[in-house]
Structures are given as C-alpha cells and as structure tokens.
Design a protein around this motif. Structure first.
Motif, PDB file in Angstrom:
ATOM      1  N   ASN A  48       1.096  -0.784   0.091  1.00 22.59           N
ATOM      2  CA  ASN A  48       0.093  -0.012   0.153  1.00 22.59           C
ATOM      3  C   ASN A  48       0.291   1.198   0.043  1.00 22.59           C
ATOM      4  N   THR A  49       0.412   1.842  -0.657  1.00 24.39           N
ATOM      5  CA  THR A  49       1.114   3.349  -1.225  1.00 24.39           C
ATOM      6  C   THR A  49       0.618   3.979  -1.235  1.00 24.39           C
ATOM      7  N   ARG A  50       0.763   5.345  -1.056  1.00 26.76           N
ATOM      8  CA  ARG A  50       0.172   6.811  -1.570  1.00 26.76           C
ATOM      9  C   ARG A  50      -0.607   6.935  -3.027  1.00 26.76           C
ATOM     10  N   PHE A  51       0.104   5.985  -3.741  1.00 27.08           N
ATOM     11  CA  PHE A  51       0.032   6.039  -4.840  1.00 27.08           C
ATOM     12  C   PHE A  51      -1.096   5.174  -4.822  1.00 27.08           C
ATOM     13  N   GLY A  52      -1.334   4.343  -4.290  1.00 22.58           N
ATOM     14  CA  GLY A  52      -2.370   2.575  -4.420  1.00 22.58           C
ATOM     15  C   GLY A  52      -2.383   2.035  -3.912  1.00 22.58           C
ATOM     16  N   SER A  53      -2.777   0.884  -3.925  1.00 23.06           N
ATOM     17  CA  SER A  53      -2.143  -0.575  -3.799  1.00 23.06           C
ATOM     18  C   SER A  53      -2.068  -1.629  -4.270  1.00 23.06           C
ATOM     19  N   PHE A  54      -0.450  -2.482  -4.183  1.00 20.34           N
ATOM     20  CA  PHE A  54      -0.338  -2.906  -5.307  1.00 20.34           C
ATOM     21  C   PHE A  54       0.168  -4.399  -5.124  1.00 20.34           C
ATOM     22  N   PRO A  55      -0.869  -5.942  -5.576  1.00 20.29           N
ATOM     23  CA  PRO A  55      -0.970  -6.418  -4.750  1.00 20.29           C
ATOM     24  C   PRO A  55       0.368  -7.294  -5.500  1.00 20.29           C
ATOM     25  N   HIS A  56       1.089  -8.473  -4.518  1.00 16.17           N
ATOM     26  CA  HIS A  56       2.665  -7.871  -5.487  1.00 16.17           C
ATOM     27  C   HIS A  56       1.960  -9.215  -6.381  1.00 16.17           C
ATOM     28  N   SER A  57       1.212  -9.713  -7.051  1.00 15.16           N
ATOM     29  CA  SER A  57       0.628 -10.884  -8.341  1.00 15.16           C
ATOM     30  C   SER A  57       1.313 -10.082  -9.254  1.00 15.16           C
ATOM     31  N   THR A  58       0.541  -8.494  -9.313  1.00 12.84           N
ATOM     32  CA  THR A  58       0.966  -7.794 -10.988  1.00 12.84           C
ATOM     33  C   THR A  58       2.367  -7.590 -10.252  1.00 12.84           C
ATOM     34  N   LEU A  59       3.361  -7.619  -9.684  1.00 15.60           N
ATOM     35  CA  LEU A  59       4.535  -7.171  -9.754  1.00 15.60           C
ATOM     36  C   LEU A  59       5.277  -8.063 -10.242  1.00 15.60           C
ATOM     37  N   THR A 427      -4.050 -15.427 -15.032  1.00 18.22           N
ATOM     38  CA  THR A 427      -2.955 -16.752 -15.606  1.00 18.22           C
ATOM     39  C   THR A 427      -1.446 -16.754 -14.802  1.00 18.22           C
ATOM     40  N   GLN A 428      -1.272 -16.503 -13.746  1.00 13.83           N
ATOM     41  CA  GLN A 428      -0.250 -16.176 -12.990  1.00 13.83           C
ATOM     42  C   GLN A 428      -1.145 -18.001 -11.330  1.00 13.83           C
ATOM     43  N   LYS A 429      -2.226 -16.620 -11.059  1.00 12.10           N
ATOM     44  CA  LYS A 429      -2.673 -18.010 -10.229  1.00 12.10           C
ATOM     45  C   LYS A 429      -2.694 -19.079 -10.243  1.00 12.10           C
ATOM     46  N   ARG A 430      -3.565 -19.265 -12.007  1.00  9.89           N
ATOM     47  CA  ARG A 430      -3.460 -20.915 -11.818  1.00  9.89           C
ATOM     48  C   ARG A 430      -2.293 -21.914 -12.310  1.00  9.89           C
ATOM     49  N   GLY A 431      -1.311 -21.590 -11.791  1.00  7.61           N
ATOM     50  CA  GLY A 431       0.012 -21.646 -12.735  1.00  7.61           C
ATOM     51  C   GLY A 431       0.129 -21.605 -13.578  1.00  7.61           C
ATOM     52  N   GLU A 432      -0.147 -20.665 -14.612  1.00  3.83           N
ATOM     53  CA  GLU A 432       0.709 -20.831 -16.467  1.00  3.83           C
ATOM     54  C   GLU A 432       1.214 -19.649 -15.921  1.00  3.83           C
TER      55      GLU A 432
END
Ligand code: SAM
Length: 490
Positions: A48-59, A427-432
């Motif tokens: 969580n930052t002042r510019f919004g939230s960034f789930p690690h799955s998107t990083l 896609t990543q969550k599905r392990g692909e």
C-alpha cells in the motif's frame, strides 16, 4: 552461493526476490516479492502506497522498468483471517463466507480505489541507497562512485570497510569486486561463463581468489541487521559482516573453515569517527610504540617513516602475534571519509607516520542537472529559433487541444494495461506461464511531441557531504624481491 539480484537481476522480477517500487525520482520502496496467498487480502500480499495499492501478484514476472497501475484490492476482511474470502466469493449478493453478511456492495465500499502507478525497478546499489532502512548517516552514490573509481577497485579485489553502518557503501563495494561465486565445492562460478538462466556452459574454472568485502561494525544491533540484509540479498558468500571495535581489535579474523583469517585486503574504506585510530592496524609490519602512541594522542610524530624501524613487541599489546590484514603482493589503496577538516589533518598525520604515500584530499560537491525536453505547440515548431516565445491565442488553444488529445490516448492505454495486468495475475494464479509484455504504444501514435532539449541546474549546492582522504601503501618489498629485481634488471 545463491545468486544475488544485486549482481544479476535478470530481465524480470521473480518471487521471493527483492524488487523496488519507484514512486518518484527519490522515493522508492523496497519489497521482497511474495507469491504467497497467506495474507489479509484476497489478492495475497499487497504493497500500500500513497499512489494506491499494488498486489504482489501484479508485480511478479514483470520486465524491470514496467509501469504498474494501482489495483483495487479487497480489504473487506483485512485483519481477520477467519473472514478471508476467495476471489470467486465476491460475485453475487449472497454472503460470501458462512457467518458473515458482507455483500458485493460492502466489498466495493471497503475496497481502496486505485489512484496511480509506480515503476518496478531492479535492486541496485543506487536504488538500495535511496530506500534502505537508515540506521546511520550513509554514503551516497555520488561519493561512493568517485571513491570506488579513485581507489581503482576491480573484480577480484578484497575490500575492508569500517564502519559498515547501514550498508550503503557495502552494496556498491560488493558489486565492484564481484567476479563470481566461490561455490561450496571450492569451484569458481563466474557469471561470464553462464547463460541468463544460470546454465554454465564452460567447465567451471578454479581461481584462487574471489572478490570479497570485509565489513566491520562496532554496534551489535547494526551488525546483526546488516548481516540479515546481506543474507536476504544473496550476498553472504561475498560479504562478511564482523561485529568489532576496529580501533581496539583491528581487522584480522579468527580462522574459520574456508574463510581466510587475514582479509588480504587490496582496498580500505574507513567511514569512522576517528579513522586515525584504526590505521595502526593497517600496516605491513608491527608499528613502533612511539608511533602508535603519537597517533593515539594525535601528536605529530617526529619520525616521518616508522615502518618497522623502531619495532617493539609491546607496540600493540592486544595482539600477541602480528598479522597484517593487507595483501602483501599489491600496493594497497585507502580512502577515509570525514566530515570536518580537523579529522582530516589527524588522519593525514597518522598516514604519514605509517608510511603511506601519495596522500591527497578531495571534496565531492555534486550538483544535479535536470535535463528534459520542453514541449512546444504545433505553431511554435515552425517558429523555432526565430521567435519561439511569441505564442498567440490560437496557438494556446491549439496547445490545449493537443494536451487533451494526448490525455485521451494516455488514459485509453492505461485502461488496457490495467486489464492486461489483471489477466496476467489470473493466469499466474492458475500456475500458467506468463508471456513477457508486448512492446507498447506500437502504431498508436506518440504520446508527446519532441521538444527543445533544455537543462536546469540546482541553484545551490544542498550539502557538503565529506572530505575524502586518499593514500597508497606500496607493496611489501623483501630482500628476495630485491634480489629477483637485481637479477632481472641488472
Ligand atoms: N558507510 C556506512 C554506510 O554507507 O551505510 C555508514 C557508516 S556510519 C557513518 C559509521 C559507523 O561506524 C557507525 O555505524 C558506527 O557504529 C561505526 N563505528 C564507530 N566506531 C567504530 C569502531 N571503533 N569500530 C567499528 N565500527 C565503528
């Protein structure tokens, strides 16, 4: 022996490895990227930052340098693991978890609206210096880049560093000396022999010496924290953190399996309140009692060179047997970092009495230049050079239209990118496997017009950092060396 993202970050961010979120030029947040779903957020770990939230799955799995848009994250059950929902549960108006009465509307209310973006950049000594947890004053990039260059630090060198403080200099030093990992099998594994995926195609080469940093820190909690960071950054086979008062106990180490008892240093960097008190331990042979005494009381010794000449077994009472921490086969280079000139004079005086040569001082006064393109309107382009500042009302209107048009294109692209990020997370969550991002903006027109290249300097120098004292101690020269030289050169 594990590779470090500081030495070879690869092309993409990876799970369980350090990544840096760059919010602004000088505002960076370090985070170890986690693919674990054990979190209070539905999305897993979230920054969580002042510019919004960034789930690690998107990083994770992104090419370094990618702009990441903030996501709307589900905080409906934050702090209460028992209430944690699965992503599918958010659909429909029915209570998502037995025993709770949260509806889709509640979840929407609780979600943090996305509001901006960050750039995901790889860990480097430079980015780490800007975001490391400060325990002390640190050495900044303009200083350490000059110091390492002036000390002629090369891959394979051994560096002594004291005090280690927050480890800013340590990270720059280890990159400068890095020439490969010495594996547990005693084999030298150089990245030059390896592909990006780590496959070593050439037979591992045995080398006698791999670049190392010996980092001394007097303050036990600081030493402990730095050791933990070095471990987390995959650098522990190259950096040794020693909790030690170097004024009293010098730089030699207890012999341990596989680790040299003397650092065999080619280069020394002292960032200490009283560097002259450490210098008596950085000699090739035991210094005389008179010299040690004069350094300790900072009086100017009358004997200009004291290397071994008046040697006395009581000179350094804490050491029974003298061992030099310096590489006997090389000229050793030193730099000391002191904020005031009184400290410099004491250091220079001690260096002279201990036989150091080519003593000099430098002060780094770095100044920032902001270089950018000045955006110009369509009409203005035609006037370039002649009377570029003569903007008419119609030019101003045209410029506003341009900006509006560009904003539309920009927001369209941002939306597409956000959707793409969400698809990739799924896609990543599905392990692909996730494909690397396609080249963007291709065929969609330029976002900004080219303009004149302009630069602006900072009006004032913001800080005086320190005075840097440099010196060289010539290599050890024995009778045998003299004989050999005489035979060779006549
Ligand atoms: N160069 C470091 C960096 O870039 O992060 C910062 C060093 S900080 C200014 C100075 C450090 O020297 C402090 O952490 C302090 O505890 C340590 N120090 C002071 N006296 C010392 C001694 N006698 N032996 C070892 N370390 C000492």
């Amino acid at each position: 022996t594990s590779p470090s993202p500081f030495l070879d970050p690869g092309t993409h961010s990876a799970p369980n490895s350090l990544g840096i979120l760059q919010l602004r030029r000088d505002h960076l947040i370090p985070t170890v990227l986690s693919s674990s779903t054990d979190s209070d957020y539905v999305e897993g770990k979230v920054e969580n930052t002042r510019f919004g939230s960034f789930p690690h799955s998107t990083l994770i799995g992104q090419p370094w340098g990618t702009q990441i848009l903030a996501s709307v994250v589900d905080t409906g059950s934050r702090g209460s693991k028992s209430k944690k929902r699965k992503r599918g549960d958010t659909e429909g108006d029915s209570p998502s978890t037995p025993g709770t009465h949260e509806t889709k509307r509640d979840i929407a209310k609780a979600a943090i609206a996305s509001s901006g973006f960050v750039h995901l950049v790889p860990p480097t000594p430079e980015t780490w210096t800007l975001c490391l947890p400060h325990r002390t004053q640190v050495v900044y990039t303009p200083d350490y880049s000059y110091i390492l260059q002036r000390l002629r630090v090369r891959p394979g060198d051994h560096i002594i560093e004291a005090g280690a403080g927050s480890g800013s200099f340590t990270h720059a030093a280890v990159r400068a000396v890095f020439n490969g990992y010495l594996g547990e099998d005693g084999m030298f594994d150089s990245p030059k022999n390896s592909d990006r995926d780590g496959t070593n195609h050439i037979l591992k080469k045995k080398r006698s010496r791999c670049g190392r940093v010996y980092s001394y820190e007097f303050h036990a909690p600081r030493a402990k924290q730095l050791r933990a960071e070095i471990e987390e950054h995959g650098l522990s086979s190259l950096v040794r953190v020693i909790n030690r008062d170097v004024y009293e106990d010098g730089f030699c180490l207890d012999s341990e399996a596989g680790i040299d008892s003397a650092p065999d240093a080619d280069v020394i960097f002292l960032d200490l309140p009283a560097p002259w008190l450490a210098l008596k331990h950085l000699t090739r042979s035991r210094p005389s009692t008179a010299v040690v005494k004069s350094i300790t009381t900072y009086s100017n010794p009358s004997t200009p060179s004291a290397e071994g000449s008046e040697s006395s077994p009581q000179a350094l009472p804490t050491e029974k047997l003298f061992r030099s921490p310096l590489n006997p086969n090389n000229a050793v280079r030193i730099c000391t970092f002191s904020p005031c000139i009184e400290q410099v004079t004491k250091t220079v005086s001690a260096l002279r009495s201990l036989g150091w040569l080519e003593i000099g001082m430098a002060e780094i006064l770095s100044k920032r230049l902001e270089v950018r393109r000045e955006r110009i309107g369509l009409q203005e382009e035609g006037l370039r050079g002649a009377n570029a500042s003569a903007a008419t009302v119609s030019e101003a209107v045209q410029r506003l239209r341009d900006v509006e048009g560009r904003a539309k294109v920009f927001h369209g692209l941002q939306k597409e990118k956000q959707e793409e990020i969400m698809r990739r997370a799924e896609t990543q969550k599905r392990g692909e496997k996730i494909e690397p991002f396609k080249e963007e903006n291709k065929g969609k027109g330029k976002l900004y017009k080219e303009g004149r290249l302009v630069h602006r300097t900072e009006p004032e120098l913001k800080t005086h950092t320190s005075y840097l004292v440099f010196a060289i101690l010539p290599r050890q020269w024995t009778k045998e060396d003299e004989e050999k030289a005489r035979k060779k050169w006549g």
